[in-house]
Write a protein that holds these residues in place. Structure first.
Motif, short mmCIF file in Angstrom:
data_model
loop_
_atom_site.label_atom_id
_atom_site.label_comp_id
_atom_site.label_asym_id
_atom_site.label_seq_id
_atom_site.Cartn_x
_atom_site.Cartn_y
_atom_site.Cartn_z
N TYR A 175 -1.27 1.05 -4.91
CA TYR A 175 -0.30 0.01 -4.56
C TYR A 175 0.97 0.12 -5.40
O TYR A 175 0.93 0.45 -6.59
CB TYR A 175 -0.93 -1.39 -4.75
CG TYR A 175 -2.03 -1.65 -3.76
CD1 TYR A 175 -1.72 -2.06 -2.47
CD2 TYR A 175 -3.36 -1.47 -4.10
CE1 TYR A 175 -2.73 -2.29 -1.53
CE2 TYR A 175 -4.37 -1.69 -3.18
CZ TYR A 175 -4.04 -2.10 -1.89
OH TYR A 175 -5.04 -2.31 -0.97
N ARG A 222 -0.43 -5.89 1.21
CA ARG A 222 -1.73 -6.35 0.74
C ARG A 222 -1.48 -7.67 0.02
O ARG A 222 -0.72 -7.74 -0.95
CB ARG A 222 -2.37 -5.35 -0.22
CG ARG A 222 -3.62 -5.88 -0.95
CD ARG A 222 -4.83 -6.02 -0.04
NE ARG A 222 -5.96 -6.66 -0.72
CZ ARG A 222 -6.90 -6.02 -1.43
NH1 ARG A 222 -6.82 -4.71 -1.57
NH2 ARG A 222 -7.89 -6.68 -1.99
N GLU A 273 -7.50 2.10 -3.22
CA GLU A 273 -6.19 2.21 -2.57
C GLU A 273 -5.07 2.07 -3.60
O GLU A 273 -5.14 1.25 -4.51
CB GLU A 273 -6.04 1.12 -1.50
CG GLU A 273 -6.98 1.25 -0.31
CD GLU A 273 -6.62 2.41 0.59
OE1 GLU A 273 -5.49 2.91 0.52
OE2 GLU A 273 -7.49 2.82 1.38
N ASN A 289 0.29 4.27 0.59
CA ASN A 289 0.00 5.28 1.61
C ASN A 289 0.31 4.82 3.02
O ASN A 289 0.48 5.65 3.92
CB ASN A 289 -1.47 5.72 1.53
CG ASN A 289 -1.76 6.55 0.30
OD1 ASN A 289 -0.84 7.14 -0.28
ND2 ASN A 289 -3.01 6.60 -0.12
N SER A 290 0.38 3.52 3.24
CA SER A 290 0.62 3.02 4.60
C SER A 290 1.85 2.14 4.71
O SER A 290 2.37 1.92 5.81
CB SER A 290 -0.61 2.22 5.08
OG SER A 290 -0.73 1.01 4.34
N ASN A 332 0.85 -1.19 0.00
CA ASN A 332 0.00 0.00 0.00
C ASN A 332 0.89 1.24 0.00
O ASN A 332 1.71 1.43 0.91
CB ASN A 332 -0.92 0.00 1.22
CG ASN A 332 -1.96 1.11 1.17
OD1 ASN A 332 -1.64 2.28 1.15
ND2 ASN A 332 -3.23 0.72 1.16
N ASP A 349 -9.64 -1.02 -5.40
CA ASP A 349 -10.60 -0.75 -4.33
C ASP A 349 -10.32 0.59 -3.65
O ASP A 349 -10.42 0.73 -2.43
CB ASP A 349 -10.57 -1.88 -3.29
CG ASP A 349 -10.95 -3.22 -3.87
OD1 ASP A 349 -11.75 -3.25 -4.83
OD2 ASP A 349 -10.45 -4.25 -3.37
N GLU A 391 -4.26 1.48 -8.65
CA GLU A 391 -5.36 1.66 -7.70
C GLU A 391 -6.30 0.47 -7.74
O GLU A 391 -6.79 0.07 -8.79
CB GLU A 391 -6.13 2.94 -7.99
CG GLU A 391 -7.15 3.28 -6.94
CD GLU A 391 -7.72 4.68 -7.09
OE1 GLU A 391 -8.96 4.79 -7.14
OE2 GLU A 391 -6.93 5.64 -7.16
#
Length: 341
Positions: free
Chosen positions: A192, A160, A190, A155-156, A153, A188, A186
């Motif tokens: 990646y 995944r 989010e 952003n985090s 991910n 869902d 992208e």
């Protein structure tokens, strides 16, 4: 592959990512399929490892072992055709591989421009290959392999893990998304990036979600380099490589620690401890060869280079089968404490 009880020893495969170096894994899988004495239950892959995993699953589903061998060859041949001049091969053993000047120039620009500016139309030849060769709808419905594909991910930084029911072309492309070259994929809602930042590859699903106690690691990154880097470029490349292997090394160190701890227990073991004690690890790699390759060769999209790595993978897999096949189902053929502590 089918749902009947396997007639051969069964292993789970952990396939490391490494760009063009993934052609080594192609060779390993080709030799294992040709030999025919092993069955596969679960396959965990990242980046190039994910590409090999879905090609393997597609081929097994449509044509058995021969179909899987053909699917892997088709993928790597098609990939080589996307940028046939991206690399020049100066030596038959692959040690003289270098990127073409124009391709090197493009990569240098990637240090200064974002993917939105460098590649505004988000062109990705991998998408065309994956969508043309992999029937994801049928794969989700019919494949008997347990597939695990890692992405990160953006952003985090969290892992995944895409399992078979979630697999799509986007999931595979996310697993191989280099953030300096391609836009985040992208899914869902989010974004990646390449799965190597979070797991290269993820081993834990093979332990927790598969019944076979044997895990075969196919490694592309050297576990130890011969020399310490000194130039700015070499240091930068080494740091990037460590970023792609840190989580895997930490996970394998944890497995080694658990196994050592369980072996010293003096009281009755629970379910987890029994599972740890029963798990066997095996490794196929090419330490000497891979440690001599420069980092840029991971981007060497060239059929001659691919076939050199494929042949190396085949030779290493055949050697492993000759020495260690009898260990499958009984014991580890490698000491993971020695390798990863």
């Amino acid at each position: 592959m089918n749902s009947r009880k396997p007639s051969h020893p069964t292993v789970n495969l952990a396939l490391q990512g490494g760009g063009a170096h993934g052609a080594f894994t192609w060779g390993v899988l080709d030799a294992l399929l040709e030999d025919g004495r092993l069955d596969f239950e679960g396959v965990s892959g990242t980046s190039a490892g994910a590409m090999n995993a879905v090609a393997l699953a597609q081929g097994l589903m449509t044509g058995g072992r021969d179909g899987a061998r053909a699917a892997l060859e088709q993928f790597w041949t098609a990939l080589a055709g996307t940028m046939p001049m991206a690399a020049t091969v100066a030596a038959a053993d692959g040690q003289g591989v270098s990127l073409a000047p124009a391709f090197k120039s493009m990569l240098r620009w990637a240090n200064y421009f974002s993917p939105d500016r460098l590649n505004p139309y988000d062109l990705n030849p991998l998408r065309d290959i994956v969508t043309a060769q992999i029937d994801f709808e049928r794969l989700r419905a019919e494949s008997t392999l347990k597939l695990f594909v890692a992405a990160t991910n953006a952003n985090s930084g969290k892992l995944r893990l895409f399992r078979l029911p979630e697999l799509s072309a986007d999931a595979i492309l996310a697993s191989a998304c280099l953030p300096t070259v391609n836009r985040a994929v992208e899914i869902d809602g989010e974004p990646y990036w390449d799965g190597g930042y979070a797991a290269n590859p993820a081993v834990f699903p093979l332990f927790y979600e598969c019944t076979s106690p044997d895990i075969l690691l196919v490694l592309l990154s050297p576990l130890k380099h011969k020399e310490t880097p000194h130039t700015v470029q070499d240091i930068r490349e080494r740091v990037l490589e460590f970023a792609f292997t840190a989580t895997f090394l930490r996970e394998m160190r944890m497995f080694a620690h658990f196994r050592d701890y369980v072996s010293q227990m003096r009281f009755p073991m629970g379910r987890f401890e029994r599972r740890i004690a029963a798990t066997s690890f095996h490794v196929i790699d090419a330490q000497e060869f891979m440690s001599d390759l420069t980092a840029e060769t991971r981007l060497a999209v060239n059929l001659q280079f691919f076939t050199t790595l494929r042949d190396l993978g085949r030779d290493n897999a055949k050697s492993w089968l000759a020495q260690h096949l009898a260990s499958v189902g009984h014991k580890s053929s490698v000491d993971i404490s020695e390798l990863f502590y």
